[in-house]
Scaffold this active site. Sequence first.
Site, PDB file in Angstrom:
ATOM      1  CE  LYS A 129      40.126 -25.441  40.338  1.00  0.00           C
ATOM      2  NZ  LYS A 129      38.860 -24.819  40.766  1.00  0.00           N
ATOM      3  CB  SER A 204      39.237 -21.461  39.366  1.00  0.00           C
ATOM      4  OG  SER A 204      38.546 -22.321  40.226  1.00  0.00           O
ATOM      5  CB  SER A 228      35.503 -22.825  40.044  1.00  0.00           C
ATOM      6  OG  SER A 228      35.822 -21.472  40.263  1.00  0.00           O
TER       7      SER A 228
END
Lengths: 550, 550
Positions: A129, A204, A228
Amino acid sequence: MPHWTTLVAEKKQRQLKSIPQEWLVTPPPLSTLDVTGFPESCGLLSAREIEITNTSVDVLLKRLASAEWTAVDITTAFSKRAIVAHQLVNCLTEIFIDRALARAAELDDYLKKTGKVVGPLHGLPISLKDQLCIEGLETTMGYVSWIGQYAEKNAVLVDVLIECGAVPFVRTNIPQALMWPESFNSVFGRTTNPHNVSLTPGGSSGGEGALIALKGSPLGVGSDIGGSVRIPSAFCGIYGLRPSYGRVPYCGARNSLEGQDSILSVFGPMTNSLSGLKVFMKAVVDSKPWLKDPLAVRKKWDEDEYELADHGSGKDLCFAIMWDDGVVVPHPPIRRSLEMTKAALQKAGHKGFSRLFPYRVVLIEWAVVDWKPIQHKLLGEIAWDIWNAGSAEDFLITTSVTGGITAYQLWQVQKLRQNIRKEYMDHWNATASETGTGRAVDAIICPAAPFAAPPHGKNRYTNYTTVWNVLDYPATVFPVTTVDPTLDARDEKDLPHRFYDQFDQDIYEMYDPEKFKNAPVCLQLVGRTLEEEAVIKMTEIVDAALAAAK
Amino acid sequence: MPHWTTLVAEKKQRQLKSIPQEWLVTPPPLSTLDVTGFPESCGLLSAREIEITNTSVDVLLKRLASAEWTAVDITTAFSKRAIVAHQLVNCLTEIFIDRALARAAELDDYLKKTGKVVGPLHGLPISLKDQLCIEGLETTMGYVSWIGQYAEKNAVLVDVLIECGAVPFVRTNIPQALMWPESFNSVFGRTTNPHNVSLTPGGSSGGEGALIALKGSPLGVGSDIGGSVRIPSAFCGIYGLRPSYGRVPYCGARNSLEGQDSILSVFGPMTNSLSGLKVFMKAVVDSKPWLKDPLAVRKKWDEDEYELADHGSGKDLCFAIMWDDGVVVPHPPIRRSLEMTKAALQKAGHKGFSRLFPYRVVLIEWAVVDWKPIQHKLLGEIAWDIWNAGSAEDFLITTSVTGGITAYQLWQVQKLRQNIRKEYMDHWNATASETGTGRAVDAIICPAAPFAAPPHGKNRYTNYTTVWNVLDYPATVFPVTTVDPTLDARDEKDLPHRFYDQFDQDIYEMYDPEKFKNAPVCLQLVGRTLEEEAVIKMTEIVDAALAAAK
């Protein structure tokens, strides 16, 4: 200082240059909603590269360790597929395949010379990420103002993964400032869902979800402060784990709400093969992260706990099903997935597949035995009160949140949260009188969201995941089915009287089987704080039961 | 509503009535500074009761388990001695000997009938700081306004101790609101130091320190947010342990600064026999507190860690000595105790007492090898900034602290703290290149305060303990010597040039060997987060070396 659009244009040019030009493809027309077949049909990947990218994490590691496949070949295959994926769903941020291939070559050399692997993740490509800093690369986290900030060192987790032999090769898209359950920002734009590009992949960690669903990475790292990791895992149809605080090191990564000590973001694995969860967690915990990150918990990987020592050695498990959270009623496909899971567990338990599934499974239907999920609405409010306490100043932008509160006001919310954590624990413990196993419920199975992946901009309710962050319970996501308009019709007869309130009804009325067609449907399995080992094992048991029932 | 002095007078009457009248004694005149001999000379305790109260925790437990001594006899003996202690130094708050004797009788019955102990603390009297709620008793924590508030249930730790077979019998004095390193409040008044009643016993667990120093309790529970177990342990000459966050359950106890999630208060054992530390911690951790308190860490008692598996099995230990913290220079007796400890460890190491002390000890003098305690001043400032963030409102009184700050400002302090925790960890790890053991330093030995117990009202510097709270490092206190005017003269030749600043000099100039005469001198041993097992074992090693050197 140049206009922000100029900065973004330059950044995107740099991104484009980081892609080998011979890997550019012509994506299908925008009218093609499901693009999951494209990577294998586009002609860029060889049959062997397709085989490699379709192989599960445990098998990849075995073939790497035996030198049957080289790290360079595997890294090349996943890199190609990741670049194709990016052209389909815009899932990548930083792309650094050259570095990855150089590292892969080192690993191959080492194995050749010594006959030994560097570590438990030897040669495994891993996606990260866009928070996990890597020396010499930017980490914009979607902020235009962070373009051009190059990291001076790796985040602790990046160092750990590299020491374990993993090969980081790409970073993945997010929403600006992270605190949003879809994946759009002004630097990299919007990531879409490969199963239906008109739908969101969630967020996210949405770039991870979309990339891994397209098999452009065997294993990725997302972060989860309110869902997320789990929301994009669920929306994209892959496996994910939100560990408890401190199990995976966070130090040295970029983040929003820094200094917020209460409901913490954690890193966790996302993967399209279930074996990836244990492989990742064991490797990271075995690296003794508590000597590298002051917030990491000194708790060794416990194979006894994985073998369910605290759960009757798995001989007598009792799962509890939470059909809804008392706030928002799940859409029909989610309901169906719960029923499928219940039936699969019962079938597995009753028929006693002695080798495949040697567990007697007792099911409690919490709703049926008058169990209600207590305080879920309040738990969600606590989360937002804590995060919003200083977030307006943190984001430095006009937001819809209330302005900051005083530290004393924050403490009052945190105190309320502590009290509810105790109340919830007592509530869980009290199930011991109902399970028939002598223990409290072993794990809760529940929705990861009240809907499958919704259209872009419509992911308006995240509390099915956030409550477990507030309680710090580890939770996995596992795939069950996909939305099928013939099986998942709207349930008009129930409208509108069965809803909790107008918000609940609005969420339900968003449902249209045709719009959600083909979206993956996943569920969560929730355990107790710092019980990652057992949660992974119980997920394997449920997954095996679902596979056997098909 | 009655005037507060009336409420206090009534409360004190209730306290007096809870004391068996035949146990009232005539204390020595106020001019007698050292009252430690009085319990054995006053005539109230029989020879056997004196023997019992002079017995170490491990031996008490053995004699209880073998039914050689009954729980009723042991509880009676300690109760009598506690009541005498209270009349000497005003160390108790709630006194509930009737309950304790009833419980002791139950335990004796159980053992007689079943041949088994109830648990690992079977029959052991235990004293508790005035925060640990017990059903049906008040917990005023020194607040007049809390008089008359009777608890509806036990704190989790009280339940755990009772399940383990312990016998709570008294609670002990504190400063109002706890956040003060002496022990005075408007309800119960001031506790004094039994070694010299003109000196403070420290705080906030000062009642425990004074009681245990007089052997009125074999084992007690204090709490520590900035030194409140260790300061009174050091000032009263006993053993104490400040565990890491979450190792001992806190849920259900009263506290100040509730909802403050960052630098947490923890409960820890205080005892006059070193065996008490392990006995307490193992019993509590084995009770699986993580199933009872959501903030308790799921980390089992690890006997391998106690046997120093992470420290070369103890064969090759390297202790580091911190001579001063770079802020306040310790008084001469503290310096002498560090030198004694260093010499004892060297002697033990070089002579190789193969059975008593089978460890080769390598010593690094941190100051000598250019090691400086980094950021200690800032760590102390961070602690007070975090605690003061909402404390003015919390205490609801006019305090000298700055008023509250915003949550965002609090986050900035917390972020700074996280960064320094990482910096300190890296600093510790970096010692690996200097130890010669292949490992970083195994533990730090340092002062618990820059002075022995000072006169009442003069305990003005607590940072020798507080830094380890901010870093969340476990730390024990162990006795080394006592202040001896002939050995510990003021070091006039060094005045004033060697001081860091005026505050440092003021602290030094408070020192007068005659005033501090007979005060115990203790040190701290500091380990790494969640490493309680190893810290206890290393303290046993140092303690044995000191005993051997005498």
